[in-house]
Design a protein around this motif. Structure first.
Motif, mmCIF file in Angstrom:
data_model
loop_
_atom_site.group_PDB
_atom_site.id
_atom_site.type_symbol
_atom_site.label_atom_id
_atom_site.label_comp_id
_atom_site.label_asym_id
_atom_site.label_seq_id
_atom_site.Cartn_x
_atom_site.Cartn_y
_atom_site.Cartn_z
ATOM 1 N N ARG A 129 0.816 -1.213 0.000
ATOM 2 C CA ARG A 129 0.000 0.000 0.000
ATOM 3 C C ARG A 129 0.853 1.267 0.000
ATOM 4 N NH1 ARG A 129 -3.037 -3.121 3.824
ATOM 5 N NH2 ARG A 129 -5.064 -3.768 2.971
ATOM 6 N N ASP A 130 2.031 1.194 0.586
ATOM 7 C CA ASP A 130 2.841 2.393 0.807
ATOM 8 C C ASP A 130 3.971 2.495 -0.210
ATOM 9 O OD1 ASP A 130 5.464 3.512 2.531
ATOM 10 O OD2 ASP A 130 3.603 4.646 2.787
ATOM 11 N N GLY A 131 4.115 3.666 -0.836
ATOM 12 C CA GLY A 131 5.135 3.864 -1.848
ATOM 13 C C GLY A 131 6.545 3.815 -1.297
ATOM 14 N N PHE A 182 -4.261 -1.912 -14.213
ATOM 15 C CA PHE A 182 -3.512 -0.671 -14.409
ATOM 16 C C PHE A 182 -4.329 0.326 -15.230
ATOM 17 C CE2 PHE A 182 -0.426 -4.017 -13.725
ATOM 18 C CZ PHE A 182 0.457 -3.451 -12.823
ATOM 19 N N VAL A 199 9.044 -0.444 -9.277
ATOM 20 C CA VAL A 199 7.771 -0.289 -8.564
ATOM 21 C C VAL A 199 6.742 0.271 -9.542
ATOM 22 C CG1 VAL A 199 6.551 0.856 -6.689
ATOM 23 C CG2 VAL A 199 8.906 0.057 -6.346
ATOM 24 N N THR A 255 2.569 1.361 -10.166
ATOM 25 C CA THR A 255 1.348 1.773 -9.456
ATOM 26 C C THR A 255 0.144 1.116 -10.112
ATOM 27 O OG1 THR A 255 2.321 3.892 -8.834
ATOM 28 C CG2 THR A 255 -0.084 3.717 -8.741
ATOM 29 N N SER A 256 -0.508 0.229 -9.351
ATOM 30 C CA SER A 256 -1.698 -0.465 -9.859
ATOM 31 C C SER A 256 -2.942 0.101 -9.189
ATOM 32 C CB SER A 256 -1.600 -1.964 -9.574
ATOM 33 O OG SER A 256 -1.885 -2.230 -8.209
ATOM 34 N N ARG A 257 -4.091 -0.402 -9.570
ATOM 35 C CA ARG A 257 -5.353 0.038 -8.966
ATOM 36 C C ARG A 257 -5.466 -0.415 -7.509
ATOM 37 N NH1 ARG A 257 -8.753 1.826 -13.035
ATOM 38 N NH2 ARG A 257 -8.240 1.082 -15.136
ATOM 39 N N GLY A 310 -2.600 -0.856 -5.385
ATOM 40 C CA GLY A 310 -1.470 -0.447 -4.579
ATOM 41 C C GLY A 310 -0.178 -0.481 -5.382
ATOM 42 N N GLU A 311 0.943 -0.290 -4.697
ATOM 43 C CA GLU A 311 2.256 -0.353 -5.342
ATOM 44 C C GLU A 311 2.658 -1.823 -5.499
ATOM 45 O OE1 GLU A 311 3.501 2.657 -6.319
ATOM 46 O OE2 GLU A 311 1.565 3.283 -5.504
#
Length: 521
Positions: free
Chosen positions: A242-244, A291, A311, A313-315, A317-318
């Motif tokens: 969840r966190d970048g 995506f 990394v 970015t998907s719908r 999360g990362e």
């Protein structure tokens, strides 16, 4: 409970009620529920036991400032026991807190609905007489044993519960009167005649059905070849976060070799996949939905075995993907590839399938008009069946004349007609055809039908009489659903269920002493 108007409160002793026994059939037509009040502890006690009774009143909300209250022996209380019993008979576990909450919530909704109806009845100045309440108690109240009014049971019931029972009877009669008055407004002689006329003209048809689930292999191959890039597949593992910042840290650890992909997947992936992030084979068209664009998916499909992405970015999360095997190009002669094409079309390209079958149905209609319906079906390999007689029966509301296949046990035929009663176009096309004429294609969900009108007749008078007699019940059901929807969307309803439920639990944790009580409903 609800504020109802009763200008003639009963002052009759039980002997006066019992004296009327000889004037009534004394048939047990009601529902008798005995609420056994026991000392209970909420935690660890079966749900049905801990729901019975509950001494002090608990307010769960209001409707039009009238309390929706649970109290020992009242309507809300009886509904908790009734719903719990019904759910137990249906196989629901009775020893979980989730089940307990579900039962109380459903009982609250029923109680809120009744309070709302009684509030409307009160505002309309509806009332029931003392004599009518007495008669109902004698015929079907909680003092009836084996179809006969029991003075012994009446005398054994505490005065406080007799008062509750009388109120419950009064409320039920008011509710019944309210719906009777509403129904009478909507069941004028003209409305009944119109409904009867709808059932008067019946037709039967021959039907050609085209199912979207049966796209020919040649069409699947053609579509697949034209869109081959969608059906590439690759075997993958992933770490979804969840966190970048966390994702960038995981990427650094992958790059410096301080941890394996599997270890990091177990530690950080919100998929919680014990296999180390493995997600198996994925088709391009399937992964593309994760995506916002195709570029990220192309980056995944460009991986060589063992390589991982940056990394992404998907719908959800990362994410970091790793290729576990080389990309495989589709071979559209294989069953697996054809199944993927079929899945894609059904999920994302129903318009393509509908267009194909609409064109095929139009070709069939043209052939049927020239050569005959049965001959065209045989020549083109199209399955047909015949319906029974039915009228313009939108939503199958006329229960005695449902839209159905002539052979009621033909699953394929009945599946083809399942959604037909819910489409106005079906009846418009069907009942504007001349005898022997063939309809335009009619799209019904995942099917297309073409009809040939075979025969028309007038329904039997007995059928029309049954349809007319059913109309008031149809109207009552419709009004009930409409009022229910209105109640629970109204700003007149104050829903304090959560607060009430917590208080309800505290009350049930308090020992309750006393004899069994009886509720009329």
């Amino acid at each position: 409970m609800a504020k109802t108007r009763n200008r003639n409160p009963s002052k009759r002793p039980h002997a006066a009620i019992a004296a009327q026994r000889s004037n009534h059939p004394l048939l047990y037509v009601g529902s008798l529920i005995v609420l056994v009040i026991i000392t209970v502890t909420f935690i660890g006690t079966p749900a049905i036991g801990r729901f019975a009774g509950g001494g002090a009143g608990t307010v769960f909300g209001t409707y039009d400032e009238i309390a929706i209250e649970h109290r020992r022996g009242n309507y809300f209380d009886s509904q908790i026991l009734q719903i719990s019993q019904q759910r137990r008979n249906s196989g629901f576990r009775q020893d979980t807190e989730t089940e307990a909450r579900t039962v109380v919530r459903q009982a609250f909704q029923r109680a809120a609905y009744r309070v709302a109806v009684l509030a409307e009845a009160s505002s309309a100045s509806l009332a029931v007489s003392t004599e009518r309440i007495d008669g109902e108690l004698i015929r079907s109240g909680p003092y009836v044993v084996g179809g006969v009014f029991s003075e012994e049971r009446y005398n054994a019931t505490p005065a406080s519960q007799r008062k509750v029972n009388r109120q419950l009877v009064q409320e039920q009669l008011l509710e019944r009167q309210y719906f009777s008055d509403l129904t009478s407004v909507h069941t004028s002689s003209h409305a009944v005649d119109f409904f009867r006329d709808m059932a008067a003209v019946e037709r039967r048809f021959r039907v050609a059905a085209f199912s979207f689930a049966e796209l020919p292999q040649a069409e699947l191959q053609r579509f697949g070849e034209d869109n081959a890039a969608l059906f590439r597949r690759i075997k993958l593992s992933r770490i979804l976060m969840r966190d970048g910042d966390e994702a960038e840290d995981v990427l650094r650890r992958l790059q410096d070799g301080s941890a394996t992909f599997e270890e990091l997947a177990r530690l950080f992936s919100i998929d919680d996949l014990a296999s180390g992030g493995e997600v198996g084979w994925r088709y391009f068209y399937d992964l593309e939905r994760d995506f916002d664009g195709a570029d990220a998916v192309e980056a995944v499909f460009a991986l060589a075995p063992g390589e991982h992405t940056e990394v992404l970015t998907s719908r959800f999360g990362e994410v970091i993907y790793r290729a576990d095997a080389a990309l495989v190009a589709p071979e559209f002669e294989s069953e697996e590839a054809l199944a993927a094409v079929q899945d894609y079309l059904q999920r994302y390209e129903r318009g393509f399938v509908e267009d194909y079958y609409t064109a095929r149905a139009a070709d069939f209609r043209q052939s049927a008009q020239a050569a005959g319906f049965s001959e065209a079906a045989e020549a083109l390999g199209v399955a047909t069946f015949e319906t029974g007689f039915f009228p313009i029966n939108f939503q199958n509301l006329i229960a005695v004349s449902r839209v159905r296949a002539e052979e009621g046990d033909d699953p394929a035929a009945n599946a083809s007609l399942q959604s037909a009663p819910f489409h106005e176009e079906f009846f418009e096309r069907a009942f504007t055809l001349a005898p022997g004429a063939v309809s335009q294609p009619i799209v019904l969900g995942d099917r297309i039908l073409v009809l040939e009108m075979l025969e028309e007749r007038r329904a039997e008078e007995a059928t029309l009489d049954r349809a007319a007699s059913y109309y008031p019940f149809l109207v009552t059901g419709s009004l009930d659903r409409a009022i229910n929807a209105q109640v629970f969307s109204s700003d007149r309803l104050v829903d304090n269920f959560e607060e009430g439920y917590l208080k309800f639990l505290r009350v049930l944790n308090t020992p309750v002493q006393g004899p069994p009580t009886q509720a009329a409903f």
